[in-house]
Design a protein around this motif. Structure first.
Motif, PDB file in Angstrom:
ATOM      1  N   ASP A  38      13.805   0.450  -0.440  1.00 45.37           N
ATOM      2  CA  ASP A  38      12.319   0.287  -0.316  1.00 45.37           C
ATOM      3  C   ASP A  38      12.284  -1.229  -0.097  1.00 45.37           C
ATOM      4  O   ASP A  38      12.801  -2.133  -0.497  1.00 45.37           O
ATOM      5  CB  ASP A  38      11.731   0.526  -1.747  1.00 45.37           C
ATOM      6  N   ILE A  39      11.232  -1.511   0.967  1.00 46.31           N
ATOM      7  CA  ILE A  39      10.864  -2.921   1.092  1.00 46.31           C
ATOM      8  C   ILE A  39       9.447  -3.189   0.859  1.00 46.31           C
ATOM      9  O   ILE A  39       8.453  -2.484   1.039  1.00 46.31           O
ATOM     10  CB  ILE A  39      11.048  -2.961   2.809  1.00 46.31           C
ATOM     11  N   LEU A  40       9.327  -4.371   0.384  1.00 49.60           N
ATOM     12  CA  LEU A  40       8.034  -5.129   0.089  1.00 49.60           C
ATOM     13  C   LEU A  40       7.956  -6.288   1.001  1.00 49.60           C
ATOM     14  O   LEU A  40       8.811  -7.162   1.000  1.00 49.60           O
ATOM     15  CB  LEU A  40       7.927  -5.678  -1.421  1.00 49.60           C
ATOM     16  N   ALA A  41       7.054  -6.168   2.036  1.00 52.34           N
ATOM     17  CA  ALA A  41       6.845  -7.409   2.860  1.00 52.34           C
ATOM     18  C   ALA A  41       5.321  -7.250   3.199  1.00 52.34           C
ATOM     19  O   ALA A  41       4.910  -7.452   4.372  1.00 52.34           O
ATOM     20  CB  ALA A  41       7.571  -7.140   4.027  1.00 52.34           C
ATOM     21  N   THR A  61       3.358  -1.787  -0.652  1.00 50.14           N
ATOM     22  CA  THR A  61       3.175  -2.899  -1.416  1.00 50.14           C
ATOM     23  C   THR A  61       2.219  -2.446  -2.707  1.00 50.14           C
ATOM     24  O   THR A  61       2.177  -3.283  -3.559  1.00 50.14           O
ATOM     25  CB  THR A  61       1.810  -3.767  -0.480  1.00 50.14           C
ATOM     26  N   THR A  62       2.330  -1.199  -2.988  1.00 51.67           N
ATOM     27  CA  THR A  62       1.778  -0.844  -4.157  1.00 51.67           C
ATOM     28  C   THR A  62       2.671   0.004  -5.278  1.00 51.67           C
ATOM     29  O   THR A  62       2.161   1.018  -5.984  1.00 51.67           O
ATOM     30  CB  THR A  62       0.386  -0.161  -3.950  1.00 51.67           C
ATOM     31  N   CYS A  98       1.253  -5.986   3.851  1.00 55.45           N
ATOM     32  CA  CYS A  98       0.725  -5.178   4.736  1.00 55.45           C
ATOM     33  C   CYS A  98       1.579  -4.631   5.945  1.00 55.45           C
ATOM     34  O   CYS A  98       1.541  -3.701   6.603  1.00 55.45           O
ATOM     35  CB  CYS A  98      -0.691  -5.497   5.039  1.00 55.45           C
ATOM     36  N   ASN A 119       8.704  -4.320   9.338  1.00 55.59           N
ATOM     37  CA  ASN A 119      10.118  -4.719   8.817  1.00 55.59           C
ATOM     38  C   ASN A 119      11.152  -3.676   8.718  1.00 55.59           C
ATOM     39  O   ASN A 119      12.158  -3.610   8.952  1.00 55.59           O
ATOM     40  CB  ASN A 119      10.228  -5.456   7.408  1.00 55.59           C
TER      41      ASN A 119
END
Lengths: 307, 307
Positions: free
Chosen positions: A105-108, A79-80, A110, A115
């Motif tokens: 890369d996955i953003l989902a 997330t960062t 915390c 995922n």
């Protein structure tokens, strides 16, 4: 029938250990305040390191050299990240000198590691990947408002990695992943801002939705909590973990906790916990465990898998 | 046997049109320089809009209201998001007021839309999703160094969306996705920096690797280019597209191009192109097309699918 198996794990916590004492002095909190409210005694900050370096170190903790060359899929949840391109997975590929792989890369939020693991499994089931590296990493110290007690005492930096391989052994796997609208924006972060968290609302969401989510998962698997050896929750805050434990009416000893020493590392949380459980020799062949993620999005997800 | 079908498409280009004339005056380039080098005449900048608003508009362009409620998966590919959490997919969910869905954002360079589509298909094949929304969006004007001719004349802002549904009709699908190490860092972007591109090296990589990649794809599908109605390449630069066309020895009319009007929108590129092709009535039932992505990572990927 193809199934997946965890064949190796690794993790990395940065060198700079931050104690409650230090934070309580800085934030003018009474002694014991942080431990009482969060269950955390220490957290780790990556002072000089980059997020991709943390991810690489978690991966290097995991791998034997002969295993590297066959990795055909690298998925990193975070997330960062500030690595818009190349992504963290590309940097890992470079570090391992893997000539060719699928990388993303996955953003989902915390719970992004849930995922990432779920997507990696689909690639293995489809026969596209045979050996997938699934990494979770966050460098939350960079996104913490140092004067915001709600986040400053909880958040930590860390990375974890799991090697997932195709197996013909019977290995149970179920996932239940969902997202609900964050109407009141209770947990947010923009890349040029600090993390904002409304603690009470996050508590309410996390406990309620997570318990609902696990019940759906168990129903899907036609199992009860008696069949489960360990629950591995996202290590967010001891109060949330205890709230989930109590609502599930599950034996507290079944719920793995390392938050006291590690703090809340967002996407690093679950793979670091699994790595520590492996190193503590807690996980045996055929044990059924449930991983639970929840957080910003609001994304909630759980995975039931067999070791 | 489950297959996937594109059942709707949409796109959005921001209102502020930037002409070559304007850029050539600003950058002190001779008249016609940009068109000659890049094939681009206009590009669009999102002056006031946020990236998530662009994504929402592409989705609203696509959907009939009765279709919305059943969407159970939203995947957004991007290289320029500042939405660490909630992600762009979460904002789309909120806009559509979908109570529950799996949502995730994917970072995989300019070719991330290929990854997003491929992951969505795996969710549909696994029976987890029946109706997936796959969005590509980038707001490159925010990451352009206005004085860097190499990127300033090429990059544009835009968003595209595809609705992907489960079907029992026979629909061919193959994908070939790979990443190679970007040793010389020829195409990079950090969230707090501008996009850096080494044009000549990007040209060489893009043409060589993409052609190799497509040949692998065709081999996997046991097809030749004669079986393909259209090739839809990432709209990066007319020279790269022409280089690929010539190396593939494929009829130029089979290669869809909208770069003249739209510019290079990274992850928006492929879904915007497909939407325009649909609106131009170019795509008929059972047409086989190849989508090609390439860019930062270095990530390269192609998908052969049947309309």
């Amino acid at each position: 029938m193809k199934n997946i198996k965890i064949t190796s794990t690794g993790s990395y916590l940065p060198n700079t250990k931050i104690t409650d004492k230090e934070l309580e002095e800085k934030l003018k909190l009474e002694k014991g305040y942080i431990k009482k409210r969060t269950g955390i005694e220490t957290r780790y900050y990556a002072k000089e390191e980059k997020i991709e370096d943390m991810a690489k170190k978690a991966v290097l903790d995991l791998l034997k050299k002969e295993e590297i060359k066959d990795i055909d899929l690298i998925i990193t949840s975070t997330t960062t990240t500030n690595n818009l391109m190349p992504g963290i997975s590309n940097y890992i590929q470079e570090e391992l000198n893997i000539e060719n792989a699928i990388t993303l890369d996955i953003l989902a939020g915390c719970s992004g590691y849930i995922n990432a693991l779920d997507v990696a499994r689909l690639y293995i089931l489809a026969g596209i990947s045979k050996k997938a590296l699934v990494v979770g990493v966050d460098i939350l110290s960079k996104y913490v408002d140092e004067e915001d007690v709600a986040t400053a005492v909880v958040l930590s930096d860390g990375a974890g990695a799991i090697l997932l391989e195709e197996t013909t052994e019977e290995k149970m796997y179920f996932s239940q992943i969902e997202a609900n609208i964050d109407k009141n924006k209770i947990l947010t972060c923009k890349s040029d801002e600090k993390i904002q968290m409304k603690g009470k609302e996050v508590y309410k969401y996390a406990v309620t939705k997570t318990v609902e989510n696990i019940n759906k998962l168990l129903e899907k698997a036609e199992l009860t909590l008696d069949d489960i050896k360990y629950i591995v929750p996202h290590q967010s805050n001891i109060k949330i973990i205890k709230g989930i434990t109590s609502r599930l009416k599950v034996d507290e000893n079944k719920v793995y906790k390392n938050i006291k020493d590690v703090g809340n590392t967002f996407c690093g949380s679950i793979p670091i916990a699994i790595d520590q459980m492996k190193k503590e020799n807690l996980l045996k062949d055929k044990d059924k465990i449930i991983l639970i993620g929840y957080g910003g999005g609001l994304n909630t997800g759980s995975i039931l898998l067999e070791i």
